[in-house]
Enzyme design. Structure first.
Site, PDB file in Angstrom:
ATOM      1  N   ASP A 102       0.847  -1.198   0.000  1.00 56.28           N
ATOM      2  CA  ASP A 102       0.000   0.000   0.000  1.00 56.28           C
ATOM      3  C   ASP A 102       0.883   1.248   0.000  1.00 56.28           C
ATOM      4  O   ASP A 102       2.024   1.206   0.458  1.00 56.28           O
ATOM      5  CB  ASP A 102      -0.888   0.032   1.256  1.00 56.28           C
ATOM      6  CG  ASP A 102      -1.864  -1.123   1.289  1.00 56.28           C
ATOM      7  OD1 ASP A 102      -2.186  -1.655   0.213  1.00 56.28           O
ATOM      8  OD2 ASP A 102      -2.293  -1.488   2.401  1.00 56.28           O
TER       9      ASP A 102
HETATM   10  N1  URA Z   1      -1.146  -5.926   4.036  1.00 53.25           N
HETATM   11  C1  URA Z   1      -1.659  -4.687   4.010  1.00 53.25           C
HETATM   12  O1  URA Z   1      -2.694  -4.411   4.613  1.00 53.25           O
HETATM   13  N2  URA Z   1      -1.003  -3.749   3.323  1.00 53.25           N
HETATM   14  C2  URA Z   1       0.156  -3.978   2.660  1.00 53.25           C
HETATM   15  O2  URA Z   1       0.719  -3.062   2.062  1.00 53.25           O
HETATM   16  C3  URA Z   1       0.671  -5.285   2.701  1.00 53.25           C
HETATM   17  C4  URA Z   1      -0.005  -6.248   3.397  1.00 53.25           C
END
Ligand code: URA
Length: 234
Positions: A102
Site C-alpha cells: 500500500d
Molecule cells: N497488508 C496490508 O494491509 N497492506 C500492505 O501493504 C501489505 C499487506
C-alpha cells in the site's frame, strides 16, 4: 553488455579467448563483423554470430529489492505522476514490482524483469511467507489473536493460518510481528480491523528467503545470485 562477456556467458569460450575470436573477425553482430573489443550489445535484441552460426540468445534479468518509503506507489507508472517504486531504481525502466505494498506501507519490495519468476511468486498457489511489523491500536487480546492465527475469511476468501506475536505493548498501541502466506489486497490491515485493532503503521521485513535487514528507507540493492536461486526454488 560487452561482446566478449556475452560470448563467455554463452559458453563459446573464456573471456580472453573470446577477445581473440573478436579481433580475428570471427564474430558478427546483426550481420556485421565486429573486431572492436568492448563493443556493447543488447543481449535481448542483438543477433550475434560466431563463425556464421547464430548464438542462442541469453536473457539477462535484473532482480532488485527496495525499502519502499511512505507515499511511493507500487506500480510501474502512475497516472497522477506520483513517485513509483520503479523510480527508486536508476537505469533499467523495464522492471516492475512483484506484488504490491500500500502507499502508506514501507519496507521490502522486489522488482524484476523476469516475468516467469514474477508470475510464479505472485501466483496464489505459491505460498510465500511474508513477514510484517505492524503498529496496531490498543492491545489485541488472546481471543482476537487466536481468531487471526486460525485464518479469518476476508472478502469471501478463507485465509490460511498466520503467525502473530506481540513484540511490545504500550498504553495506546502494540507492535506486532505478523507472518502471512498469501498476499491479498490490504490483508494485514483487514485482519486487524476485523478484531478492532486497526493498523496505524505497517512495514514488510521479509519476503520468502529475502530479508530487508539494514537496507535504508528509499534505497535499493541487487539481489545476490544465491538469493535469486532461493526464490526460484520456492
Ligand atoms: N497488508 C496490508 O494491509 N497492506 C500492505 O501493504 C501489505 C499487506
Amino acid at each position: 553488455m560487452r561482446l566478449q562477456k556475452y560470448l563467455a556467458h554463452a559458453g563459446i569460450a573464456s573471456r580472453r579467448k573470446s577477445e581473440e575470436l573478436i579481433t580475428d573477425g570471427r564474430v558478427k553482430v546483426n550481420g556485421q563483423v565486429v573486431t572492436e573489443l568492448g563493443y556493447k550489445i543488447d543481449p535481448l535484441k542483438d543477433k550475434v554470430y560466431f563463425d556464421d552460426k547464430k548464438i542462442k540468445t541469453i536473457k539477462e534479468y535484473t532482480y532488485v529489492m527496495i525499502n519502499k518509503p511512505i507515499g511511493v506507489v507500487s506500480t510501474a507508472k502512475d497516472e497522477k505522476n506520483r513517485t513509483t517504486v520503479v523510480d527508486l531504481v536508476p537505469g533499467d525502466k523495464r522492471i516492475y514490482p512483484i506484488g504490491r505494498l500500500d502507499i502508506d506501507t514501507t519496507g521490502l519490495l522486489l522488482l524484476t524483469n523476469d516475468g516467469k519468476l514474477a508470475h510464479k511468486l505472485m501466483h496464489p498457489s505459491t505460498e510465500v511467507d511474508k513477514v510484517y511489523i505492524a503498529t496496531v491500536e490498543g492491545t489485541p487480546n488472546k481471543h482476537g489473536l487466536e481468531k487471526l492465527r486460525n485464518g479469518i475469511t476476508i472478502d469471501g476468501y478463507k485465509l490460511s493460518k498466520s503467525e502473530i506475536k506481540i513484540l511490545k505493548s504500550y498504553n495506546t498501541d502494540s507492535i506486532v510481528k505478523v507472518t502471512i502466506h498469501e498476499g491479498r489486497n490490504r490483508q494485514v490491515k483487514k485482519m486487524f480491523e476485523r478484531i478492532g485493532h486497526p493498523v496505524k503503521k505497517l512495514k514488510r521485513i521479509s519476503f520468502g528467503p529475502i530479508e530487508l535487514a539494514n537496507l535504508e528507507l528509499g534505497a535499493y540493492r541487487y539481489l545476490t545470485e544465491e538469493e535469486v536461486k532461493e526464490l526460484k526454488s520456492l
